[in-house]
Design an enzyme around this catalytic site. Structure first.
Site, PDB file in Angstrom:
ATOM      1  N   GLU A 250       0.844  -1.196   0.000  1.00  0.00           N
ATOM      2  CA  GLU A 250       0.000   0.000   0.000  1.00  0.00           C
ATOM      3  C   GLU A 250       0.873   1.238   0.000  1.00  0.00           C
ATOM      4  OE1 GLU A 250      -2.558  -0.226   3.408  1.00  0.00           O
ATOM      5  OE2 GLU A 250      -3.753  -1.838   2.574  1.00  0.00           O
ATOM      6  N   LYS A 252       2.513   4.424   1.299  1.00  0.00           N
ATOM      7  CA  LYS A 252       2.740   4.946   2.639  1.00  0.00           C
ATOM      8  C   LYS A 252       2.597   6.467   2.570  1.00  0.00           C
ATOM      9  CE  LYS A 252       5.910   4.866   6.565  1.00  0.00           C
ATOM     10  NZ  LYS A 252       5.589   6.208   7.061  1.00  0.00           N
ATOM     11  N   ARG A 273      -2.504   8.556  17.401  1.00  0.00           N
ATOM     12  CA  ARG A 273      -1.853   7.343  17.897  1.00  0.00           C
ATOM     13  C   ARG A 273      -1.447   7.473  19.361  1.00  0.00           C
ATOM     14  NH1 ARG A 273       2.447   7.327  13.452  1.00  0.00           N
ATOM     15  NH2 ARG A 273       3.681   5.750  14.460  1.00  0.00           N
ATOM     16  N   GLU A 303      -4.656   7.102   7.722  1.00  0.00           N
ATOM     17  CA  GLU A 303      -3.608   8.123   7.706  1.00  0.00           C
ATOM     18  C   GLU A 303      -4.195   9.368   7.050  1.00  0.00           C
ATOM     19  OE1 GLU A 303      -0.584   7.624   9.026  1.00  0.00           O
ATOM     20  OE2 GLU A 303       0.731   9.121   8.110  1.00  0.00           O
ATOM     21  N   ARG A 420       5.028  -3.954  17.447  1.00  0.00           N
ATOM     22  CA  ARG A 420       5.792  -3.915  16.212  1.00  0.00           C
ATOM     23  C   ARG A 420       6.152  -5.351  15.865  1.00  0.00           C
ATOM     24  NH1 ARG A 420       7.739   0.995  14.636  1.00  0.00           N
ATOM     25  NH2 ARG A 420       7.692   2.023  16.648  1.00  0.00           N
ATOM     26  N   LYS A 426       7.442  -1.254   6.709  1.00  0.00           N
ATOM     27  CA  LYS A 426       7.505  -0.025   5.932  1.00  0.00           C
ATOM     28  C   LYS A 426       8.768  -0.020   5.097  1.00  0.00           C
ATOM     29  CE  LYS A 426       9.061   2.328  10.078  1.00  0.00           C
ATOM     30  NZ  LYS A 426       8.814   3.340  11.084  1.00  0.00           N
TER      31      LYS A 426
HETATM   32  P1  AMP Z   1       6.484   5.252  10.830  1.00  0.00           P
HETATM   33  O1  AMP Z   1       5.676   6.362  11.433  1.00  0.00           O
HETATM   34  O2  AMP Z   1       7.660   5.734  10.030  1.00  0.00           O
HETATM   35  O3  AMP Z   1       6.817   4.179  11.832  1.00  0.00           O
HETATM   36  O4  AMP Z   1       5.596   4.515   9.735  1.00  0.00           O
HETATM   37  C1  AMP Z   1       4.414   3.838  10.039  1.00  0.00           C
HETATM   38  C2  AMP Z   1       3.256   4.780   9.873  1.00  0.00           C
HETATM   39  O5  AMP Z   1       2.940   4.996   8.504  1.00  0.00           O
HETATM   40  C3  AMP Z   1       1.963   4.273  10.430  1.00  0.00           C
HETATM   41  O6  AMP Z   1       1.937   4.394  11.818  1.00  0.00           O
HETATM   42  C4  AMP Z   1       0.944   5.162   9.729  1.00  0.00           C
HETATM   43  O7  AMP Z   1       0.777   6.350  10.481  1.00  0.00           O
HETATM   44  C5  AMP Z   1       1.624   5.520   8.432  1.00  0.00           C
HETATM   45  N1  AMP Z   1       0.961   4.984   7.207  1.00  0.00           N
HETATM   46  C6  AMP Z   1       0.847   5.663   6.043  1.00  0.00           C
HETATM   47  N2  AMP Z   1       0.221   4.938   5.109  1.00  0.00           N
HETATM   48  C7  AMP Z   1      -0.106   3.751   5.679  1.00  0.00           C
HETATM   49  C8  AMP Z   1      -0.762   2.571   5.214  1.00  0.00           C
HETATM   50  N3  AMP Z   1      -1.206   2.450   3.965  1.00  0.00           N
HETATM   51  N4  AMP Z   1      -0.904   1.548   6.087  1.00  0.00           N
HETATM   52  C9  AMP Z   1      -0.440   1.636   7.357  1.00  0.00           C
HETATM   53  N5  AMP Z   1       0.192   2.723   7.847  1.00  0.00           N
HETATM   54  C10 AMP Z   1       0.366   3.777   7.028  1.00  0.00           C
END
Ligand code: AMP
Length: 566
Positions: A250, A252, A273, A303, A420, A426
């Site tokens: 998906e 991001k 969050r 998001e 996690r 990601k």
């Molecule tokens: P990070 O904040 O760098 O740990 O990346 C994870 C975060 O990406 C998640 O907590 C979401 O806030 C965000 N995110 C953006 N797009 C998506 C998606 N398609 N699925 C899940 N999380 C997403």
């Protein structure tokens, strides 16, 4: 229950760093708590409400100092002097009240009910003109406190209990009390119930009634759960290795996480969050949810991304972050800083929990109830494939459209709140960015006099308590001198000043609370900082007011990045 009994337990808990000893202390204490006193469970976590309840005590050190002055008759400067020497206003309160008591001040017996109800009253007092009332209320409690009670009262007020009790410590203590014979599996059941409804007092009462009652705990719209977190991977191949084939890819999106709730009565509530309730701040999102999600009640993970109202180009998180804390002109903000909601997971539908169902079922059902409307509310762009090449093309497409990268999801995995676990990954082109916490700063000179202008950054170690945060460098770039979109020195100074715990010369130490996203050129080994690493050319890109402290980069993340760049 007598407040002094709770303070005795706080003191014992603070006196040991050993987890098992903490559990033993807590278990003994929990046995004494009857149903009427169940809210004491919140106090053990340094709070007054369940984690998702937005009401905070939120008292500044200044207010506490004024209340202490009022209760003891000692002037502010002297209190500040002591505080600078000792570094813990709680301890200062203990000493000052002890001095006072010798001169024969009267005190009655405080109860935990009284503490909870007064502090809840305090949480309600908001806005200008309430400071005096707050000071009176706190001074009243302090005057009735024994020295040790004053110490913990101040620490509760400042959200700095220093007793090293986490949700998981309480979970295992509850298990020890009620399910001693099979505490390991009971702990798992308690955790699952807590995942579904993160209200420790409620879980404690269910546990008292038995495992069957715990099994009945279910998701409730309006009582949001903690978000599932992602692990990093460096390539699509590594992604497939971790979640299997086929996998869901998906986009991001670079925004902030939002948990969307609608209960059976149609009430919509939105949570970050950090489980902060931001419904009021996003009237636009509330109306999109009403219009484009077709179901009676639900809990959806999403998001939210900002875009330029003129060019319709997507914007980085920082451009809309100011909406999260905004209290006035909310409709105007929605117009000036419009957002699009990208939904990507379904946790509850029409009263039925979905978190134990496989992702493929959750995402399919989610897509059935959403009416996609661009620039309002849409499903996250998704590709389910077992083909590396196709996934790579999808990745390129995401980057071309200015998105951060891809999320990679295990089709068969359940939703694991707050962890996690690697069911969701990601993938970004470069991981040269980290979320870190500010633990110190230095006042600037010249044009920047009066502002904190250089900031000490820290990651977290895996320990709790002393040494929990490790320095990894200083940053002064990326922050603006003038107030426009972005992070300014003035803003950071205002945020950090109430958090100062020690100062010497131009340097201050602050309570770890303010989280920033930082980009950098490289990580180097360094003997200068306690993490053993330093960032080369760091630059602040955003203030992460939406993230909890538990989600900042850990030493392990830093080590991983260091190895990767080699
Ligand atoms: P990070 O904040 O760098 O740990 O990346 C994870 C975060 O990406 C998640 O907590 C979401 O806030 C965000 N995110 C953006 N797009 C998506 C998606 N398609 N699925 C899940 N999380 C997403």
């Amino acid at each position: 229950m007598k407040y002094s009994e709770l303070c005795k337990v706080y003191e014992e808990l603070g006196g040991t760093t050993k987890r098992l000893e903490k559990i033993a202390i807590l278990s003994e204490f929990l046995k004494k708590i009857n149903e009427k006193d169940k809210d004491v469970l919140y106090l053990l976590l340094g709070s007054l409400y369940p984690a998702y309840d937005a009401r905070e005590i939120g008292i500044s050190t200044q207010t506490v100092i004024k209340a202490l002055a009022k209760a003891t008759g000692i002037n502010d400067e002297k209190i500040v002097g002591e505080w600078k020497k000792i570094g813990d206003l709680g301890k200062v309160a203990e000493l000052l009240i002890a001095g006072k008591k010798q001169s024969g001040l009267f005190h009655g017996e405080l109860t935990t009910e009284k503490i909870i109800s007064d502090l809840r009253e305090l949480a309600k007092m908001q806005g200008k003109g309430t400071v005096g009332k707050k000071i009176d209320l706190i001074a009243g409690l302090l005057s009735n406190s024994k020295p040790i009670e004053a110490k913990y009262l101040v620490r509760i007020l400042l959200a700095d209990l220093r007793i090293g009790v986490q949700d998981s410590t309480l979970r295992d203590s509850i298990s020890e009390v009620f399910f001693h014979d099979d505490k390991k599996s009971a702990s798992e059941i308690i955790q699952h119930a807590y995942d579904l409804n993160p209200d420790m007092a409620l879980i404690f009462e269910k546990a008292r009634k038995g495992l069957k009652e715990l099994g009945k705990v279910t998701l409730k719209a309006g009582a949001p759960i903690r978000a599932m977190l992602a692990q990093k991977v460096d390539t699509i191949e590594e992604g497939f290795e971790k979640v299997g084939k086929p996998a869901a890819f998906e986009f991001k999106y670079d925004g902030f996480r939002l948990m969307i709730n609608k209960d059976e009565k149609g009430n919509i509530s939105l949570f970050t969050r950090r489980l902060e309730n931001v419904t009021k701040q996003f009237p636009d999102v509330v109306s999109f949810v009403k219009e484009f999600v077709n179901a009676k009640s639900f809990m959806i993970d999403s998001e939210v991304v900002g875009y330029d109202p003129k060019t319709k180009k997507y914007l980085p998180f920082q451009s809309i972050s100011q909406r999260i804390k905004r209290k006035y002109d909310l409709e105007k903000m929605a117009k000036d800083f419009p957002v699009e909601v990208n939904v990507f997971d379904l946790l509850m539908l029409d009263g039925e929990s979905y978190i134990s169902k496989p992702f493929i079922e959750r995402t399919k059902t989610l897509r059935k109830i959403i009416k996609n409307k661009e620039y309002k509310l849409v499903c996250a762009k998704q590709l389910i494939t077992n083909d590396e090449k196709k996934a790579q093309e999808f990745f390129n497409q995401a980057l071309k459209l200015n998105q951060e990268g891809l999320m990679i999801k295990n089709l068969n995995a359940v939703y694991k709140p707050g962890s996690r676990v690697g069911y969701m990954l990601k993938l970004k082109p470069e991981h040269r960015d980290l979320d870190l916490v500010i633990i110190g700063a230095e006042y600037g000179t010249g044009k920047r006099a009066g502002w904190l202008s250089s900031f000490i950054l820290a990651c977290k170690s895996d320990k709790h308590g002393e040494g929990e945060f490790l320095e990894i460098g200083r940053v002064g770039t990326g922050i603006k001198e003038k107030l426009d979109i972005g992070v300014s020195f003035l803003e950071l100074t205002n945020l950090l000043k109430p958090l100062i715990i020690k100062s010497s010369g131009k340097e201050v130490k602050v309570k770890p609370k303010i989280i920033v996203s930082v980009i950098f050129q490289e990580i180097q080994k360094s003997p200068t900082y306690s993490s053993g690493y330093a960032l080369r050319f760091p630059r602040v890109t955003a203030l992460r007011i939406d993230k909890p402290l538990s989600e900042i980069a850990s030493l392990k993340d830093i080590e991983r990045e260091y190895k990767r760049q080699k």
